[in-house]
Design a protein around this motif. Sequence first.
Motif, PDB file in Angstrom:
ATOM      1  N   ASN A  11      13.353  94.781  20.177  1.00  0.00           N
ATOM      2  CA  ASN A  11      13.460  95.229  19.872  1.00  0.00           C
ATOM      3  C   ASN A  11      14.171  96.614  19.882  1.00  0.00           C
ATOM      4  OD1 ASN A  11      10.976  94.262  19.458  1.00  0.00           O
ATOM      5  ND2 ASN A  11       9.843  94.697  21.795  1.00  0.00           N
ATOM      6  N   LEU A  12      15.306  97.154  21.394  1.00  0.00           N
ATOM      7  CA  LEU A  12      16.170  98.007  20.886  1.00  0.00           C
ATOM      8  C   LEU A  12      16.930  97.778  19.604  1.00  0.00           C
ATOM      9  CD1 LEU A  12      17.203 100.110  22.285  1.00  0.00           C
ATOM     10  CD2 LEU A  12      18.957  98.581  23.745  1.00  0.00           C
ATOM     11  N   ARG A  13      18.073  96.643  19.474  1.00  0.00           N
ATOM     12  CA  ARG A  13      18.275  96.560  17.885  1.00  0.00           C
ATOM     13  C   ARG A  13      17.884  96.573  16.967  1.00  0.00           C
ATOM     14  NH1 ARG A  13      19.312  91.626  19.543  1.00  0.00           N
ATOM     15  NH2 ARG A  13      18.399  90.735  18.079  1.00  0.00           N
ATOM     16  N   THR A  14      16.557  96.321  17.136  1.00  0.00           N
ATOM     17  CA  THR A  14      15.562  96.058  15.761  1.00  0.00           C
ATOM     18  C   THR A  14      15.867  98.794  15.658  1.00  0.00           C
ATOM     19  OG1 THR A  14      14.661  94.698  15.776  1.00  0.00           O
ATOM     20  CG2 THR A  14      13.324  96.727  14.645  1.00  0.00           C
ATOM     21  N   VAL A  15      15.500  98.886  17.347  1.00  0.00           N
ATOM     22  CA  VAL A  15      15.138 100.474  16.668  1.00  0.00           C
ATOM     23  C   VAL A  15      17.102 101.514  16.758  1.00  0.00           C
ATOM     24  CG1 VAL A  15      15.325 102.724  17.957  1.00  0.00           C
ATOM     25  CG2 VAL A  15      13.656 100.297  18.315  1.00  0.00           C
ATOM     26  N   LEU A  16      18.456 100.743  16.595  1.00  0.00           N
ATOM     27  CA  LEU A  16      18.868 101.292  17.056  1.00  0.00           C
ATOM     28  C   LEU A  16      19.591 101.072  15.540  1.00  0.00           C
ATOM     29  CD1 LEU A  16      21.176  99.831  20.324  1.00  0.00           C
ATOM     30  CD2 LEU A  16      20.003 101.956  19.536  1.00  0.00           C
ATOM     31  N   ILE A  17      19.404 100.549  14.810  1.00  0.00           N
ATOM     32  CA  ILE A  17      19.766  99.943  13.255  1.00  0.00           C
ATOM     33  C   ILE A  17      19.033 100.714  12.391  1.00  0.00           C
ATOM     34  CG2 ILE A  17      19.483  97.699  11.233  1.00  0.00           C
ATOM     35  CD1 ILE A  17      20.221  96.074  13.544  1.00  0.00           C
ATOM     36  N   SER A  18      17.666 101.159  12.902  1.00  0.00           N
ATOM     37  CA  SER A  18      16.798 101.219  11.948  1.00  0.00           C
ATOM     38  C   SER A  18      17.144 102.970  12.384  1.00  0.00           C
ATOM     39  CB  SER A  18      15.551 101.704  12.393  1.00  0.00           C
ATOM     40  OG  SER A  18      14.674 100.312  12.242  1.00  0.00           O
ATOM     41  N   THR A  23      19.951 107.977   9.668  1.00  0.00           N
ATOM     42  CA  THR A  23      21.030 108.970  10.435  1.00  0.00           C
ATOM     43  C   THR A  23      22.232 108.349   8.981  1.00  0.00           C
ATOM     44  OG1 THR A  23      20.698 108.964  12.122  1.00  0.00           O
ATOM     45  CG2 THR A  23      23.608 110.033  11.192  1.00  0.00           C
ATOM     46  N   ILE A  24      22.338 107.975   8.564  1.00  0.00           N
ATOM     47  CA  ILE A  24      23.627 107.683   7.775  1.00  0.00           C
ATOM     48  C   ILE A  24      23.106 108.005   5.999  1.00  0.00           C
ATOM     49  CG2 ILE A  24      24.875 105.617   5.590  1.00  0.00           C
ATOM     50  CD1 ILE A  24      25.043 103.833   8.690  1.00  0.00           C
ATOM     51  N   ALA A  25      22.008 107.459   5.433  1.00  0.00           N
ATOM     52  CA  ALA A  25      20.502 107.177   5.121  1.00  0.00           C
ATOM     53  C   ALA A  25      20.686 109.418   4.332  1.00  0.00           C
ATOM     54  CB  ALA A  25      19.410 106.987   4.707  1.00  0.00           C
ATOM     55  N   GLY A  26      20.665 110.399   5.260  1.00  0.00           N
ATOM     56  CA  GLY A  26      20.327 111.281   5.649  1.00  0.00           C
ATOM     57  C   GLY A  26      21.334 112.011   5.285  1.00  0.00           C
ATOM     58  N   GLN A  27      22.730 111.772   6.075  1.00  0.00           N
ATOM     59  CA  GLN A  27      24.110 112.270   5.505  1.00  0.00           C
ATOM     60  C   GLN A  27      24.406 111.831   4.256  1.00  0.00           C
ATOM     61  OE1 GLN A  27      25.827 114.026   7.164  1.00  0.00           O
ATOM     62  NE2 GLN A  27      24.330 113.995   9.151  1.00  0.00           N
ATOM     63  N   PHE A  67      16.157 111.243  19.816  1.00  0.00           N
ATOM     64  CA  PHE A  67      15.287 109.534  18.595  1.00  0.00           C
ATOM     65  C   PHE A  67      16.108 108.804  19.611  1.00  0.00           C
ATOM     66  CE2 PHE A  67      15.263 112.605  14.594  1.00  0.00           C
ATOM     67  CZ  PHE A  67      13.831 112.770  14.489  1.00  0.00           C
ATOM     68  N   VAL A  68      16.715 108.461  19.742  1.00  0.00           N
ATOM     69  CA  VAL A  68      16.971 106.894  20.579  1.00  0.00           C
ATOM     70  C   VAL A  68      16.114 106.603  21.840  1.00  0.00           C
ATOM     71  CG1 VAL A  68      18.325 105.477  22.343  1.00  0.00           C
ATOM     72  CG2 VAL A  68      19.314 106.637  19.384  1.00  0.00           C
ATOM     73  N   LEU A  69      16.625 107.922  22.622  1.00  0.00           N
ATOM     74  CA  LEU A  69      15.298 107.993  24.057  1.00  0.00           C
ATOM     75  C   LEU A  69      13.980 108.211  23.823  1.00  0.00           C
ATOM     76  CD1 LEU A  69      15.434 108.711  26.475  1.00  0.00           C
ATOM     77  CD2 LEU A  69      15.583 111.068  26.473  1.00  0.00           C
ATOM     78  N   LEU A  70      13.236 108.925  22.476  1.00  0.00           N
ATOM     79  CA  LEU A  70      12.006 108.461  21.960  1.00  0.00           C
ATOM     80  C   LEU A  70      11.581 107.200  22.047  1.00  0.00           C
ATOM     81  CD1 LEU A  70       9.479 110.229  21.588  1.00  0.00           C
ATOM     82  CD2 LEU A  70       9.908 110.120  18.935  1.00  0.00           C
ATOM     83  N   PHE A  71      12.356 106.517  20.861  1.00  0.00           N
ATOM     84  CA  PHE A  71      12.110 105.184  20.876  1.00  0.00           C
ATOM     85  C   PHE A  71      12.357 104.349  21.409  1.00  0.00           C
ATOM     86  CE2 PHE A  71      12.345 106.645  15.672  1.00  0.00           C
ATOM     87  CZ  PHE A  71      11.578 106.395  16.014  1.00  0.00           C
ATOM     88  N   SER A  72      13.572 104.655  22.282  1.00  0.00           N
ATOM     89  CA  SER A  72      13.619 103.733  23.539  1.00  0.00           C
ATOM     90  C   SER A  72      12.378 103.647  24.162  1.00  0.00           C
ATOM     91  CB  SER A  72      14.668 103.812  24.129  1.00  0.00           C
ATOM     92  OG  SER A  72      15.973 103.363  23.597  1.00  0.00           O
ATOM     93  N   VAL A  73      11.520 105.044  24.566  1.00  0.00           N
ATOM     94  CA  VAL A  73      10.297 105.208  25.648  1.00  0.00           C
ATOM     95  C   VAL A  73       9.018 103.978  24.780  1.00  0.00           C
ATOM     96  CG1 VAL A  73       8.684 106.728  26.206  1.00  0.00           C
ATOM     97  CG2 VAL A  73      10.508 107.326  26.825  1.00  0.00           C
TER      98      VAL A  73
END
Length: 372
Positions: A11-18, A23-27, A67-73
């Motif tokens: 799940n962590l890997r999925t969240v980080l990739i997402s 982020t890349i898409a936003g930039q 966002f990483v913190l939020l999604f991790s929780v």
Amino acid sequence: MTIKRRLFFSNLRTVLISIGAFTIAGQILAFITRGTFGPPEPRGIEGIAFNNPEFRFLFPILGLGFFVLLFSVINNIFTYRMTKKITKPLEPLGEGVRQIQSNNFSHRIVYKNEDEFRPICEAFNEMATKLETSTAEKQKDEANRKELIAGISHDLRTPLTSIIVSAEAIQTGVASTPEMQEQYVSFIKNEAEHMKQMIEQLFLFSKLDMDEFPLNLIRVDITLAISEMLEDSQAKYEADGLSINLSEMPKGIFVSADVFLFRNVIVNIIKNSIKYKTKTQGQMEISATVIGNHISFRFTDDGPGVETNVLPKLLDVFYRADPSRTEKGSGLGLAISAKIVERMGGTIDAELPPSGGLAIIITLPVLQDEVK
């Protein structure tokens, strides 16, 4: 790696990739729309340096961290709940395995949820049932083997002792006259014949028990075959003290049977009634009934019957309801009959009729093309 860790890292890997993809898409979108990377020019409260280069550099990092913190929780919450759903069903499965290891084959898993674990629990219960049945059959076979050895020893010892005593009487001169010697020799011959018959029956039973005795199964009009068997021997049975009354039977009922061995079954049942009858002239009623795709034959005599608690054992090898009857037979007749009927796809049972005596019921499957 445990299931918990696998779920967490997955799940962590999925969240980080997402998040990274987001982020890349936003930039990329910012570059396309404004020609520069980073957040848009601030239009904030006067006096706050939103256009400070350092702040503009930290903004995406802080946003990403948030966002990483939020999604991790959120991920940990869902992972914990998912783990509980996985590990909770594993607890009764683990307990079930421990019970099986302790030879408690009666243990069953109660699982009511409709999910992927239900078929596993049902398969476990089915396995436990098969193990319980197999163990019970093994124990019964072991008990039967011990009883068989004891029965053979007993039934061979008695005639052998009689033969030895008779031979010694001839050898030592106790049988001093030709008449006495002839009497002892005749007695030895009769006992030897009795032993031979018993060994032949034992051999037949062993072959049937191991499925090594071939059956000549043919299409037989079974009620006609029984009628013909009894017509040939009814007078002899009456002379032996048993009158047989054959009730009207359904005609044209065909089964797959070995006629020779089935005759052996009927003879064993009739001889058993003759051996243990208490009246000068006993009676036996033979009837037949078609139920569904089976035909059931009922052999009912007016003998002494047996106690209710011995009925389940009556068809066991070397079993005798009354120990005083040991001189009347080997106890193999009904056991052989049971094996023959089973090999023909049928069943054989014993019942106590309300009027007294004993009833042996044989049920055979009717050939399917004969079932209306």
